[in-house]
Design a protein around this motif. Structure first.
Motif, PDB file in Angstrom:
ATOM      1  N   ALA A 168      -0.493 -14.479   4.491  1.00 52.60           N
ATOM      2  CA  ALA A 168       0.881 -14.183   4.915  1.00 52.60           C
ATOM      3  C   ALA A 168       1.522 -13.141   3.999  1.00 52.60           C
ATOM      4  O   ALA A 168       2.250 -12.259   4.465  1.00 52.60           O
ATOM      5  N   GLU A 169       1.246 -13.232   2.710  1.00 48.14           N
ATOM      6  CA  GLU A 169       1.788 -12.256   1.760  1.00 48.14           C
ATOM      7  C   GLU A 169       1.143 -10.886   1.978  1.00 48.14           C
ATOM      8  O   GLU A 169       1.832  -9.847   1.975  1.00 48.14           O
ATOM      9  N   GLN A 170      -0.169 -10.865   2.180  1.00 46.76           N
ATOM     10  CA  GLN A 170      -0.874  -9.602   2.400  1.00 46.76           C
ATOM     11  C   GLN A 170      -0.386  -8.908   3.670  1.00 46.76           C
ATOM     12  O   GLN A 170      -0.403  -7.681   3.763  1.00 46.76           O
ATOM     13  N   ALA A 171       0.052  -9.703   4.655  1.00 49.83           N
ATOM     14  CA  ALA A 171       0.505  -9.140   5.930  1.00 49.83           C
ATOM     15  C   ALA A 171       1.721  -8.244   5.782  1.00 49.83           C
ATOM     16  O   ALA A 171       2.020  -7.453   6.678  1.00 49.83           O
ATOM     17  N   LEU A 172       2.420  -8.346   4.671  1.00 54.50           N
ATOM     18  CA  LEU A 172       3.572  -7.472   4.441  1.00 54.50           C
ATOM     19  C   LEU A 172       3.140  -6.014   4.280  1.00 54.50           C
ATOM     20  O   LEU A 172       3.889  -5.095   4.639  1.00 54.50           O
ATOM     21  N   THR A 173       1.950  -5.785   3.761  1.00 54.91           N
ATOM     22  CA  THR A 173       1.479  -4.415   3.518  1.00 54.91           C
ATOM     23  C   THR A 173       0.233  -4.065   4.323  1.00 54.91           C
ATOM     24  O   THR A 173       0.001  -2.890   4.638  1.00 54.91           O
ATOM     25  N   GLU A 174      -0.587  -5.062   4.649  1.00 54.87           N
ATOM     26  CA  GLU A 174      -1.825  -4.845   5.401  1.00 54.87           C
ATOM     27  C   GLU A 174      -1.930  -5.885   6.512  1.00 54.87           C
ATOM     28  O   GLU A 174      -2.776  -6.783   6.462  1.00 54.87           O
ATOM     29  N   PRO A 175      -1.086  -5.793   7.522  1.00 53.67           N
ATOM     30  CA  PRO A 175      -1.006  -6.861   8.521  1.00 53.67           C
ATOM     31  C   PRO A 175      -2.304  -7.114   9.279  1.00 53.67           C
ATOM     32  O   PRO A 175      -2.672  -8.276   9.475  1.00 53.67           O
ATOM     33  N   TRP A 176      -2.996  -6.055   9.694  1.00 57.25           N
ATOM     34  CA  TRP A 176      -4.213  -6.296  10.462  1.00 57.25           C
ATOM     35  C   TRP A 176      -5.329  -6.858   9.577  1.00 57.25           C
ATOM     36  O   TRP A 176      -5.997  -7.830   9.950  1.00 57.25           O
ATOM     37  N   GLN A 195      -0.205 -30.304   2.224  1.00 57.19           N
ATOM     38  CA  GLN A 195      -0.993 -29.075   2.219  1.00 57.19           C
ATOM     39  C   GLN A 195      -1.176 -28.524   3.628  1.00 57.19           C
ATOM     40  O   GLN A 195      -1.114 -27.302   3.850  1.00 57.19           O
ATOM     41  N   MET A 196      -1.380 -29.410   4.588  1.00 54.75           N
ATOM     42  CA  MET A 196      -1.527 -28.971   5.975  1.00 54.75           C
ATOM     43  C   MET A 196      -0.241 -28.334   6.484  1.00 54.75           C
ATOM     44  O   MET A 196      -0.264 -27.309   7.170  1.00 54.75           O
ATOM     45  N   ASN A 197       0.887 -28.928   6.152  1.00 55.65           N
ATOM     46  CA  ASN A 197       2.172 -28.357   6.563  1.00 55.65           C
ATOM     47  C   ASN A 197       2.421 -27.009   5.892  1.00 55.65           C
ATOM     48  O   ASN A 197       2.985 -26.091   6.496  1.00 55.65           O
ATOM     49  N   ARG A 198       1.984 -26.898   4.641  1.00 55.22           N
ATOM     50  CA  ARG A 198       2.122 -25.630   3.928  1.00 55.22           C
ATOM     51  C   ARG A 198       1.281 -24.542   4.606  1.00 55.22           C
ATOM     52  O   ARG A 198       1.739 -23.406   4.784  1.00 55.22           O
ATOM     53  N   ALA A 199       0.063 -24.899   4.999  1.00 51.32           N
ATOM     54  CA  ALA A 199      -0.809 -23.943   5.681  1.00 51.32           C
ATOM     55  C   ALA A 199      -0.238 -23.562   7.047  1.00 51.32           C
ATOM     56  O   ALA A 199      -0.287 -22.396   7.449  1.00 51.32           O
ATOM     57  N   LEU A 200       0.306 -24.537   7.757  1.00 52.04           N
ATOM     58  CA  LEU A 200       0.878 -24.256   9.074  1.00 52.04           C
ATOM     59  C   LEU A 200       2.048 -23.289   8.971  1.00 52.04           C
ATOM     60  O   LEU A 200       2.141 -22.311   9.728  1.00 52.04           O
ATOM     61  N   ALA A 201       2.941 -23.538   8.039  1.00 48.61           N
ATOM     62  CA  ALA A 201       4.102 -22.666   7.864  1.00 48.61           C
ATOM     63  C   ALA A 201       3.664 -21.244   7.524  1.00 48.61           C
ATOM     64  O   ALA A 201       4.210 -20.266   8.045  1.00 48.61           O
ATOM     65  N   ALA A 202       2.665 -21.115   6.653  1.00 50.49           N
ATOM     66  CA  ALA A 202       2.192 -19.789   6.246  1.00 50.49           C
ATOM     67  C   ALA A 202       1.489 -19.075   7.390  1.00 50.49           C
ATOM     68  O   ALA A 202       1.612 -17.852   7.544  1.00 50.49           O
ATOM     69  N   SER A 203       0.753 -19.811   8.222  1.00 47.76           N
ATOM     70  CA  SER A 203       0.049 -19.179   9.339  1.00 47.76           C
ATOM     71  C   SER A 203       1.031 -18.662  10.383  1.00 47.76           C
ATOM     72  O   SER A 203       0.802 -17.617  11.005  1.00 47.76           O
ATOM     73  N   ILE A 204       2.134 -19.378  10.577  1.00 48.61           N
ATOM     74  CA  ILE A 204       3.174 -18.904  11.499  1.00 48.61           C
ATOM     75  C   ILE A 204       3.786 -17.619  10.960  1.00 48.61           C
ATOM     76  O   ILE A 204       4.012 -16.654  11.706  1.00 48.61           O
ATOM     77  N   LEU A 205       4.044 -17.581   9.661  1.00 54.24           N
ATOM     78  CA  LEU A 205       4.606 -16.387   9.037  1.00 54.24           C
ATOM     79  C   LEU A 205       3.632 -15.212   9.148  1.00 54.24           C
ATOM     80  O   LEU A 205       4.042 -14.069   9.427  1.00 54.24           O
ATOM     81  N   LEU A 206       2.358 -15.482   8.952  1.00 51.04           N
ATOM     82  CA  LEU A 206       1.330 -14.447   9.073  1.00 51.04           C
ATOM     83  C   LEU A 206       1.346 -13.831  10.470  1.00 51.04           C
ATOM     84  O   LEU A 206       1.353 -12.606  10.626  1.00 51.04           O
ATOM     85  N   VAL A 207       1.350 -14.681  11.492  1.00 53.40           N
ATOM     86  CA  VAL A 207       1.344 -14.191  12.867  1.00 53.40           C
ATOM     87  C   VAL A 207       2.614 -13.409  13.167  1.00 53.40           C
ATOM     88  O   VAL A 207       2.574 -12.320  13.759  1.00 53.40           O
ATOM     89  N   ALA A 249       5.073  -8.335  14.442  1.00 52.87           N
ATOM     90  CA  ALA A 249       6.208  -7.440  14.183  1.00 52.87           C
ATOM     91  C   ALA A 249       5.751  -6.063  13.726  1.00 52.87           C
ATOM     92  O   ALA A 249       6.383  -5.049  14.038  1.00 52.87           O
ATOM     93  N   ALA A 250       4.623  -6.006  13.013  1.00 54.85           N
ATOM     94  CA  ALA A 250       4.111  -4.731  12.508  1.00 54.85           C
ATOM     95  C   ALA A 250       3.305  -3.978  13.564  1.00 54.85           C
ATOM     96  O   ALA A 250       2.903  -2.832  13.329  1.00 54.85           O
ATOM     97  N   GLY A 251       3.071  -4.604  14.720  1.00 54.05           N
ATOM     98  CA  GLY A 251       2.278  -3.964  15.762  1.00 54.05           C
ATOM     99  C   GLY A 251       0.787  -4.084  15.549  1.00 54.05           C
ATOM    100  O   GLY A 251       0.000  -3.435  16.244  1.00 54.05           O
ATOM    101  N   ALA A 252       0.368  -4.907  14.589  1.00 58.44           N
ATOM    102  CA  ALA A 252      -1.057  -5.088  14.329  1.00 58.44           C
ATOM    103  C   ALA A 252      -1.708  -5.993  15.363  1.00 58.44           C
ATOM    104  O   ALA A 252      -2.922  -5.921  15.581  1.00 58.44           O
ATOM    105  N   LEU A 253      -0.912  -6.830  16.005  1.00 59.50           N
ATOM    106  CA  LEU A 253      -1.384  -7.703  17.073  1.00 59.50           C
ATOM    107  C   LEU A 253      -0.653  -7.355  18.362  1.00 59.50           C
ATOM    108  O   LEU A 253       0.472  -6.855  18.328  1.00 59.50           O
ATOM    109  N   ARG A 254      -1.279  -7.643  19.460  1.00 56.76           N
ATOM    110  CA  ARG A 254      -0.617  -7.420  20.741  1.00 56.76           C
ATOM    111  C   ARG A 254       0.688  -8.203  20.779  1.00 56.76           C
ATOM    112  O   ARG A 254       0.788  -9.298  20.205  1.00 56.76           O
TER     113      ARG A 254
END
Length: 215
Positions: free
Chosen positions: A80-88, A125-137, A142-147
């Motif tokens: 999720a953090e990397q997606a700020l600069t390298e989303p794809w 830990q599962m909730n932490r991963a879920l929250a981060a995966s939503i942020l990643l997506v 938003a960056a146009g890396a995904l349809r």
């Protein structure tokens, strides 16, 4: 007497570690749909020895996967953090990471599909991963890396399909998950002229709601 007590505690800890190691091996090979008797045979102890420490397979799953789920949550937050600069790249590498973990450990597929099982630490830990995966997506879209019509629930569809693929091909084509992943990544990245169905309606969990609102 003190030496006897220390010896008993050392024996008990050795038995506990044997049980955890055996459980991890059984879960990886067969998934979570196993019995304590199977794990006892793998550990070389009586089933009563396991019952004195773990009341059920569910409790044992929670303990065995605590560390793995912590690493999984860390890896998801990193993506999720990397997606700020390298989303794809962040999304691609994260997807391949999940698919590989499923291939290495059949139980991984089971536990990520049931985030409310196990110990309290496991659920955190599962909730932490879920929250981060939503942020990643959200960031990748938003960056146009995904349809633009990609939905977080599509990750659930992906991992569910991959779990079935792995179980069906692990003896004849153990790396089929990688080809499947590459195909799906192309589908997630590029939108064609065709329309896809909207995601099925679902009730957002509190974690999902907080992740989307920043609360």
């Amino acid at each position: 007497m003190a030496n006897d007590s220390r010896t008993l505690r050392a024996d008990a800890e050795r038995n506990r570690q044997s049980i955890l190691c055996a459980a991890a091996a059984v879960f990886a090979a067969h998934g979570t749909d196993v019995t304590l008797e199977t794990i006892a045979r793998e550990a070389g102890v009586g089933v009563g020895t396991i019952y004195r420490r773990f009341a059920s397979v569910e409790e044992l799953i929670g303990v065995v996967f605590e560390e793995k789920m912590s690493l999984y949550a860390d890896r998801t937050e990193l993506a999720a953090e990397q997606a700020l600069t390298e989303p794809w790249a962040a999304f691609r590498d994260y997807v391949l990471y999940i698919l590989e973990q499923q291939a290495l450990d059949l139980a991984f597929s089971d536990v990520i599909a049931s985030p409310n099982r196990g110990t309290e630490h496991f659920r955190v830990q599962m909730n932490r991963a879920l929250a981060a995966s939503i942020l990643l997506v959200d960031r990748a879209v938003a960056a146009g890396a995904l349809r633009s019509d990609f939905d977080h629930s599509d990750l659930y569809l992906l991992t569910t399909a991959n779990a079935g693929l792995i179980r069906g091909t692990r003896r004849s084509a153990s790396d089929a998950w990688r080809r499947f992943g590459e195909y799906m990544l192309q589908a997630f990245r590029f939108r064609t002229d065709g329309e896809v169905l909207t995601p099925p309606s679902r009730v957002l969990t509190r974690v999902q709601q907080k992740a989307r609102t920043g609360g």
